[in-house]
Design a protein around this motif. Sequence first.
Motif, mmCIF file in Angstrom:
data_model
loop_
_atom_site.group_PDB
_atom_site.id
_atom_site.type_symbol
_atom_site.label_atom_id
_atom_site.label_comp_id
_atom_site.label_asym_id
_atom_site.label_seq_id
_atom_site.Cartn_x
_atom_site.Cartn_y
_atom_site.Cartn_z
ATOM 1 N N SER A 43 -4.265 -0.722 -7.027
ATOM 2 C CA SER A 43 -4.842 -0.425 -6.093
ATOM 3 C C SER A 43 -5.024 -0.843 -4.832
ATOM 4 O O SER A 43 -5.533 0.438 -3.564
ATOM 5 C CB SER A 43 -6.366 -0.732 -6.247
ATOM 6 O OG SER A 43 -5.889 -2.002 -6.366
ATOM 7 N N ASN A 44 -3.906 -1.705 -3.947
ATOM 8 C CA ASN A 44 -3.299 -1.683 -2.743
ATOM 9 C C ASN A 44 -2.205 -2.363 -2.006
ATOM 10 O O ASN A 44 -1.761 -2.405 -3.714
ATOM 11 C CB ASN A 44 -4.704 -2.602 -2.644
ATOM 12 C CG ASN A 44 -4.734 -3.638 -2.971
ATOM 13 O OD1 ASN A 44 -3.625 -4.569 -3.586
ATOM 14 N ND2 ASN A 44 -5.635 -4.446 -3.350
ATOM 15 N N ALA A 45 -1.647 -2.045 -1.480
ATOM 16 C CA ALA A 45 -0.385 -2.283 -0.657
ATOM 17 C C ALA A 45 0.064 -3.841 0.160
ATOM 18 O O ALA A 45 -1.691 -3.509 0.878
ATOM 19 C CB ALA A 45 0.216 -1.540 -0.316
ATOM 20 N N VAL A 46 -0.249 -4.752 0.121
ATOM 21 C CA VAL A 46 -0.536 -5.706 1.069
ATOM 22 C C VAL A 46 0.753 -6.136 2.579
ATOM 23 O O VAL A 46 1.844 -6.328 1.322
ATOM 24 C CB VAL A 46 -0.534 -7.160 0.856
ATOM 25 C CG1 VAL A 46 -0.643 -8.533 1.545
ATOM 26 C CG2 VAL A 46 -2.024 -6.692 -0.031
ATOM 27 N N ASP A 78 5.022 2.379 -4.498
ATOM 28 C CA ASP A 78 4.863 3.056 -5.712
ATOM 29 C C ASP A 78 5.032 1.454 -6.732
ATOM 30 O O ASP A 78 4.740 0.417 -5.646
ATOM 31 C CB ASP A 78 6.500 3.865 -6.080
ATOM 32 C CG ASP A 78 7.632 2.802 -5.803
ATOM 33 O OD1 ASP A 78 8.207 2.038 -5.460
ATOM 34 O OD2 ASP A 78 8.804 3.609 -5.556
ATOM 35 N N ASP A 79 5.698 1.195 -7.338
ATOM 36 C CA ASP A 79 5.316 0.250 -7.891
ATOM 37 C C ASP A 79 5.827 -1.742 -7.424
ATOM 38 O O ASP A 79 5.080 -2.093 -6.956
ATOM 39 C CB ASP A 79 6.485 -0.435 -9.164
ATOM 40 C CG ASP A 79 6.310 0.720 -10.631
ATOM 41 O OD1 ASP A 79 5.077 0.740 -10.911
ATOM 42 O OD2 ASP A 79 7.176 0.779 -11.139
ATOM 43 N N GLN A 80 7.181 -1.830 -6.509
ATOM 44 C CA GLN A 80 7.556 -2.800 -6.169
ATOM 45 C C GLN A 80 8.039 -1.615 -4.420
ATOM 46 O O GLN A 80 8.890 -2.811 -3.779
ATOM 47 C CB GLN A 80 8.511 -3.438 -6.526
ATOM 48 C CG GLN A 80 7.831 -4.371 -7.922
ATOM 49 C CD GLN A 80 6.871 -4.860 -7.271
ATOM 50 O OE1 GLN A 80 7.483 -5.909 -6.541
ATOM 51 N NE2 GLN A 80 5.841 -5.197 -7.877
ATOM 52 N N THR A 103 -4.533 -5.048 3.610
ATOM 53 C CA THR A 103 -4.217 -4.174 2.345
ATOM 54 C C THR A 103 -4.936 -3.580 2.952
ATOM 55 O O THR A 103 -5.877 -2.794 3.084
ATOM 56 C CB THR A 103 -5.639 -5.016 1.480
ATOM 57 O OG1 THR A 103 -5.396 -6.778 2.109
ATOM 58 C CG2 THR A 103 -5.456 -4.978 0.508
ATOM 59 N N PHE A 104 -4.148 -2.445 2.738
ATOM 60 C CA PHE A 104 -3.940 -0.473 2.397
ATOM 61 C C PHE A 104 -4.557 -0.694 1.040
ATOM 62 O O PHE A 104 -4.354 -0.717 -0.504
ATOM 63 C CB PHE A 104 -2.813 -0.357 2.619
ATOM 64 C CG PHE A 104 -2.723 0.123 4.491
ATOM 65 C CD1 PHE A 104 -2.685 0.473 5.087
ATOM 66 C CD2 PHE A 104 -0.862 -1.115 4.118
ATOM 67 C CE1 PHE A 104 -2.124 0.078 6.567
ATOM 68 C CE2 PHE A 104 -1.223 -0.971 5.685
ATOM 69 C CZ PHE A 104 -0.921 0.379 6.772
ATOM 70 N N ASP A 105 -5.790 0.726 1.307
ATOM 71 C CA ASP A 105 -6.600 1.386 -0.047
ATOM 72 C C ASP A 105 -5.119 1.614 -1.209
ATOM 73 O O ASP A 105 -4.579 2.754 -0.134
ATOM 74 C CB ASP A 105 -7.602 1.749 0.129
ATOM 75 C CG ASP A 105 -8.631 0.751 0.251
ATOM 76 O OD1 ASP A 105 -7.946 -0.530 -0.466
ATOM 77 O OD2 ASP A 105 -9.170 1.169 0.979
ATOM 78 N N ARG A 106 -4.417 2.858 -1.822
ATOM 79 C CA ARG A 106 -3.686 3.196 -2.118
ATOM 80 C C ARG A 106 -4.627 4.459 -2.795
ATOM 81 O O ARG A 106 -6.131 4.142 -2.975
ATOM 82 C CB ARG A 106 -3.153 3.039 -3.413
ATOM 83 C CG ARG A 106 -1.621 1.382 -3.148
ATOM 84 C CD ARG A 106 -0.757 1.369 -4.182
ATOM 85 N NE ARG A 106 -0.692 2.255 -4.894
ATOM 86 C CZ ARG A 106 0.550 2.328 -5.892
ATOM 87 N NH1 ARG A 106 0.787 1.202 -6.306
ATOM 88 N NH2 ARG A 106 1.101 3.549 -5.980
ATOM 89 N N GLY A 107 -3.579 5.730 -2.317
ATOM 90 C CA GLY A 107 -4.301 6.937 -3.081
ATOM 91 C C GLY A 107 -5.373 7.492 -1.966
ATOM 92 O O GLY A 107 -6.636 8.423 -2.337
ATOM 93 N N VAL A 108 -6.012 6.860 -0.845
ATOM 94 C CA VAL A 108 -6.259 7.360 0.491
ATOM 95 C C VAL A 108 -5.806 7.097 1.723
ATOM 96 O O VAL A 108 -4.834 6.947 1.950
ATOM 97 C CB VAL A 108 -7.558 6.409 0.828
ATOM 98 C CG1 VAL A 108 -9.156 6.694 -0.220
ATOM 99 C CG2 VAL A 108 -7.229 4.895 1.134
#
Length: 109
Positions: free
Chosen positions: A100-103, A63-65, A41-46
Motif C-alpha cells: 500500500s505504500n513506500a516510505v 515494486d517489491d523492494q 510515506t507515499f501511497d501506492r497506486g495514486v
Amino acid sequence: MMNRPRAAALVAGAVLGLTLLTGCSSEGASTDCSLDACTVTFDRGVNASASVLGVEAKLVAADDQKVTVEVAGQQLSLTVGQPAVDAGAVSVSLESVTDSNAVVRIARG
C-alpha cells in the motif's frame, strides 16, 4: 542587556521562521518532518507527491523492494537498505515498501 519579553519574542519568531522553512505539503502522501529530515510515506497506486525541505518529491514507480522517485528534478532508483543517494541539496533513501505504500527519507546534505 535585552529584556525578557523582547528575548521571548525573538525566540518565538525564530522558531516560527524555522517552522515555515521546513513546511511541507503533500498529495497522496503523508510527511513527518524535523528541521533537517523528513520521512515521506507515499501511497501506492495514486499520483503521490510531497513538497518537503524546499524540494518536490514524487513517487514514479514501486515494486517489491525497489522504487523510482523524482526528487528535486532527478529520477532516482532506490532499494531498501541501500545507502542514501544525493539529489542536489538533499539525500534520499528508501526505508520500506509494502503493497500500500513506500516510505522514503529525505534529509538535508
